[in-house]
Each structure stands twice: as structure tokens, then as C-alpha cells.
Design a protein around this motif. Structure first.
Motif, PDB file in Angstrom:
ATOM      1  N   LEU A   1      12.241   6.535   7.362  1.00  0.00           N
ATOM      2  CA  LEU A   1      13.025   5.457   7.381  1.00  0.00           C
ATOM      3  C   LEU A   1      13.239   4.465   8.707  1.00  0.00           C
ATOM      4  O   LEU A   1      13.108   3.305   8.575  1.00  0.00           O
ATOM      5  N   LYS A   2      13.098   5.307   9.789  1.00  0.00           N
ATOM      6  CA  LYS A   2      13.203   4.286  11.002  1.00  0.00           C
ATOM      7  C   LYS A   2      12.099   3.610  11.263  1.00  0.00           C
ATOM      8  O   LYS A   2      12.194   2.532  11.745  1.00  0.00           O
ATOM      9  N   GLU A   3      10.847   4.179  11.062  1.00  0.00           N
ATOM     10  CA  GLU A   3       9.488   3.332  11.187  1.00  0.00           C
ATOM     11  C   GLU A   3       9.458   2.081  10.638  1.00  0.00           C
ATOM     12  O   GLU A   3       8.849   0.894  10.932  1.00  0.00           O
ATOM     13  N   ILE A   4       9.678   2.147   9.201  1.00  0.00           N
ATOM     14  CA  ILE A   4       9.591   0.874   8.241  1.00  0.00           C
ATOM     15  C   ILE A   4      10.960   0.098   8.132  1.00  0.00           C
ATOM     16  O   ILE A   4      10.862  -0.996   7.670  1.00  0.00           O
ATOM     17  N   SER A   5      12.025   0.559   8.281  1.00  0.00           N
ATOM     18  CA  SER A   5      13.314  -0.063   7.942  1.00  0.00           C
ATOM     19  C   SER A   5      14.060  -0.627   9.212  1.00  0.00           C
ATOM     20  O   SER A   5      14.820  -1.418   9.351  1.00  0.00           O
TER      21      SER A   5
ATOM     22  N   VAL B   1       6.541  -3.623   5.409  1.00  0.00           N
ATOM     23  CA  VAL B   1       6.442  -2.279   5.202  1.00  0.00           C
ATOM     24  C   VAL B   1       5.112  -1.581   5.784  1.00  0.00           C
ATOM     25  O   VAL B   1       4.929  -0.642   6.157  1.00  0.00           O
ATOM     26  N   ASP B   2       3.822  -2.065   5.249  1.00  0.00           N
ATOM     27  CA  ASP B   2       2.769  -1.385   5.506  1.00  0.00           C
ATOM     28  C   ASP B   2       2.247  -1.735   6.979  1.00  0.00           C
ATOM     29  O   ASP B   2       1.582  -0.735   7.394  1.00  0.00           O
TER      30      ASP B   2
ATOM     31  N   PHE C   1       0.821  -1.424   0.152  1.00  0.00           N
ATOM     32  CA  PHE C   1      -0.091   0.052   0.020  1.00  0.00           C
ATOM     33  C   PHE C   1       0.841   1.155   0.097  1.00  0.00           C
ATOM     34  O   PHE C   1       0.600   2.259  -0.663  1.00  0.00           O
ATOM     35  N   MET C   2       2.084   1.355   0.613  1.00  0.00           N
ATOM     36  CA  MET C   2       2.998   2.531   0.787  1.00  0.00           C
ATOM     37  C   MET C   2       3.241   2.653  -0.550  1.00  0.00           C
ATOM     38  O   MET C   2       3.397   3.919  -0.924  1.00  0.00           O
ATOM     39  N   ALA C   3       3.753   1.884  -1.598  1.00  0.00           N
ATOM     40  CA  ALA C   3       4.213   2.206  -2.890  1.00  0.00           C
ATOM     41  C   ALA C   3       2.954   2.685  -3.651  1.00  0.00           C
ATOM     42  O   ALA C   3       2.958   3.788  -4.154  1.00  0.00           O
ATOM     43  N   LYS C   4       1.893   2.248  -3.554  1.00  0.00           N
ATOM     44  CA  LYS C   4       0.690   2.756  -3.990  1.00  0.00           C
ATOM     45  C   LYS C   4       0.406   4.041  -3.614  1.00  0.00           C
ATOM     46  O   LYS C   4      -0.119   4.963  -4.633  1.00  0.00           O
ATOM     47  N   GLU C   5       0.487   4.421  -2.457  1.00  0.00           N
ATOM     48  CA  GLU C   5       0.003   5.630  -2.054  1.00  0.00           C
ATOM     49  C   GLU C   5       1.072   6.711  -2.170  1.00  0.00           C
ATOM     50  O   GLU C   5       0.902   7.911  -2.526  1.00  0.00           O
TER      51      GLU C   5
ATOM     52  N   ILE D   1      -3.825   3.549   3.993  1.00  0.00           N
ATOM     53  CA  ILE D   1      -3.839   2.234   4.724  1.00  0.00           C
ATOM     54  C   ILE D   1      -2.081   1.830   5.326  1.00  0.00           C
ATOM     55  O   ILE D   1      -1.980   1.324   6.263  1.00  0.00           O
ATOM     56  N   GLY D   2      -1.177   2.332   4.563  1.00  0.00           N
ATOM     57  CA  GLY D   2       0.068   2.208   5.057  1.00  0.00           C
ATOM     58  C   GLY D   2       0.583   2.872   6.427  1.00  0.00           C
ATOM     59  O   GLY D   2       0.049   3.855   6.426  1.00  0.00           O
TER      60      GLY D   2
END
Ligand code: M6R
Length: 365
Positions: free
Chosen positions: A242-246, A352-353, A8-12, A152-153
Motif C-alpha cells: 500500500l505505501k509504495e504505490i499509494s 502505479v507501475d 502491468f501490476m493488474a496484469k501480474e 514489470i510493475g
């Protein structure tokens, strides 16, 4: 539905040219080169002596960008606070002030409590919200929607750029209402804002380059983000994303603060992402980059063709964005920043999401 995207993150991220276009189109009359006064529903900027903007996380960083805009275009002083601090600090609110709360979900507990505090202190409250049926929207005097559609992400992307779109439009409206912008200024700014969707689409073409950079970033432990002016909040936002998803440790700093502490961290294992469109303070950021380069730090520079030519530092990986008026850079530079975080997380193999320990809507303090 993720469409053709893996997350969803990429879509958004990819939806941004469209939803930012809708949001700007709601607050601005592109054809006439004017603000659309009806959209801001009776906020009387001319009578205000102060704004306080309150929010959490990414929404707070949108507010921090807006402080620069309101102060520059409207000469209106802005207090900007993290909601969890605002609600308990017992600061005096001036009778001629307006509170603005910013929230994607409209349900964030600390932001809602801040809204209630401001109302109890006799202030009018304007809410910039994505979910229009939310508690924050219901309890506010003015509701200024972001037209991002459902996000959504957990990592906020399109809600952030739509928040910036509303805030930029408001700052221009405030500048006009307070007599600091002429008709000509207003038209120039509205024209600049109307270019954002097209520039965002161009910035999305940087994806392959950002993915290649992310491949290396996925191997490091710490990353620093630097910027000045409105690129400073963007540095904070880049580090948060960066910190929240990686789960890689990242920090954002105002570039001028480097020598007040964080420069001690710089070595060849510490990549530094520098957000520096070519503007009146570009040279200052170049000297900060020289300090990093002299200590073996690896630099990823986000700039434009003029910035690339003027920087003249070896061993810099440069990401080139189109040239654009400085007012709109936060909205366009956010795209490569988001793509960098996204691809780093994909290389790390995280969820990721729905990153660990995080919720999309933080309804408890
Ligand atoms: O729904 P809100 O905009 O009030 O949420 C505020 C923050 O919780 C939110 O922006 C959070 O920082 C995001 N996960 C950042 O990507």
C-alpha cells in the motif's frame, strides 16, 4: 504488453493462478502427491541444523512466511534477516547450515553481498530467483527458479506468490527428508498446495469488493495491518504494498503487539485491515479486533465463512475467502491484499507501475 489491463501490476496480479501453478508443478508431483526431489537439486535437508534466509522487501516477507513453514513441517530452526543487516552483522554461521537468498531480480546489492558473506563463511547457498541469468543465480550453489515470468510493475506481486510456492514446496521436502512428515502428511500437503491456483482464481473475484473498500481508503492518512502466524508477514507485505504505490502511510504489526504500542494510534480515522483466516489462533485475533472496535477503529476483516460467524463484532466490513487448509492461506490471502493496494493507488491517481523514488531492481546499497 498489458493485455486488457490498465497497468502491468493488474496484469501480474491476474497471472498468479497460472504462474503459481507452473511453479508448484515444477517442485511437486501433483498426480503422485509427492515432492519432486530432482527439482531441489541435491539439497540435503536431513544433514542441516539451521537455515538462514536473507532477502529485501517483499522477498524478505516471503522468507518470513517460510520460517513458520520450515519450523513447523521440518523442525528446522530458521534465522531470517533483512540483507542489509545480515551482511554487516558478523553473525556466526553454523557449519551444517544452509543459506537461502530470495530475490526476484537476482541483482539486489545487499542480497548479493549477503550471499558472498555466507559463502566466505563456508556455507552453501541456495537462491530462489526469478531472473535465472542474474548474478545471484550465477554465484549460488543451488538455483531454485520461480517461474513467474518477467515482472514489470515495481510493486512485486506474482514474484512474491511464486517465491512462497517454492518455499512451501521446499519446506515439505525438508519435512519429509528429516522424518517429520510421513508419506500421508506429504500427500495431504501436496494436495493442499495443488488447490492454490483454483483458490487464487476465486479470490480474484473479490476485485469489485476490494475496489469499493479502496475508494474509502484513498481518503485516509494512515492504515494499520494486523495478522498472527503466517498472516503476520502478510500484514507487513500488505502495508508495504500500500505505501509504495499509494503513498499512504501504512504499518503492519503482529496482532498480539497491538497493546504494546500501536493501539495508542487507534481512532475513527484509522482503518485497520485484519488478516485472519479461521484457525487455531483466530480467537486471539478476535480479542485484538474487539480492542480496536472499542476505540472506534474501522475494521476490514479478511477471513472465511467460519471466521465471519465466529468473529461476531459489529461494524466490521468482512471480506470472505473460501475455506482452505491453514498452510496455504498466505498464497491466497495475498490476492485481496494486492487488489486493495492496487485500487487505492488507482483512486489516488499515482503512477502505479513506476511509483516515485523507487526502482525495480536495487543494485546499489
Ligand atoms: O529483486 P528483489 O526481489 O531482490 O527485490 C527486493 C525488493 O527490492 C523488492 O521486493 C521491493 O520491496 C518491492 N518493490 C516490493 O514490492
Amino acid at each position: 504488453d498489458k493485455g486488457n489491463h490498465r497497468h502491468f501490476m493488474a496484469k501480474e496480479i491476474y497471472e498468479q493462478p497460472e504462474v503459481v501453478g507452473h511453479t508448484l508443478g515444477h517442485y511437486l508431483d501433483f498426480a503422485g502427491g509427492r515432492c519432486a526431489p530432482d527439482a531441489i537439486g541435491g539439497i540435503d535437508f536431513a544433514s542441516l541444523d539451521r537455515l538462514s534466509i536473507t532477502a529485501c522487501g517483499t522477498a524478505y516477507y516471503a522468507g518470513l512466511v517460510a520460517k513458520y513453514w520450515f519450523e513447523r513441517f521440518a523442525r528446522l530452526p530458521v534465522d531470517i534477516d533483512i540483507a542489509s543487516e545480515f551482511r554487516y552483522r558478523e553473525q556466526p554461521l553454523t557449519p551444517n547450515g544452509l543459506s537461502i537468498v530470495v530475490s526476484q531480480s537476482g541483482e539486489t546489492a545487499d542480497t548479493l553481498a549477503s550471499l558472498r558473506y555466507a559463502k566466505a563463511e563456508g556455507q552453501k547457498v541456495a537462491a530462489i530467483v526469478n531472473v535465472q541469468e542474474s548474478t545471484i543465480a550465477r554465484e549460488s550453489d543451488f538455483v531454485l527458479p520461480t517461474l513467474a515470468g518477467p515482472e514489470i510493475g515495481v510493486a512485486s506481486t506474482k514474484a512474491f506468490s511464486c517465491q512462497l510456492s517454492v518455499l512451501a514446496s521446499l519446506a515439505v521436502a525438508a519435512g519429509k527428508a528429516r522424518g517429520h512428515l510421513t508419506d500421508v502428511d506429504e500427500e495431504r500437503l501436496v494436495r493442499a498446495l495443488s488447490e492454490i491456483p483454483r483458490l487464487m482464481s476465486q479470490a480474484l473475484r473479490l476485485e469489485t469488493q476490494m475496489e469499493a473498500l479502496a475508494r474509502d481508503l484513498a481518503k485516509v492518512q494512515h492504515i494499520l495491518y494486523l495478522g498472527r502466524g503466517t498472516s503476520y508477514p502478510l500484514a507487513l507485505e500488505g502495508a508495504l504494498k500500500l505505501k509504495e504505490i499509494s503513498y499512504i502511510h501504512a504499518e503492519g504489526y503482529a496482532a498480539g503487539e497491538l497493546k504494546h504500542g500501536p493501539i495508542a494510534l487507534i481512532d475513527e480515522n484509522m482503518p485497520v485491515v485484519v488478516i485472519a483466516p479461521y484457525d487455531r489462533i483466530f480467537d486471539k485475533t478476535v480479542s485484538n479486533m474487539q480492542e480496536v472496535a472499542a476505540r472506534g477503529g474501522r475494521i476490514i476483516l479478511l477471513t472465511d465463512p467460519k471466521g465471519r460467524d465466529a468473529a461476531a463484532i459489529d461494524a466490521v466490513e468482512t471480506v470472505i475467502l473460501p475455506e482452505m487448509p491453514s498452510t496455504i492461506t498466505p498464497l491466497v490471502y495475498t490476492i485481496p491484499i494486492q487488489l486493495l493496494a492496487y485500487h487505492t493507488a488507482v483512486f489516488m491517481g499515482t503512477d502505479v507501475d513506476q511509483p516515485r523514488n523507487l526502482a525495480k531492481s536495487v543494485t546499489v546499497e
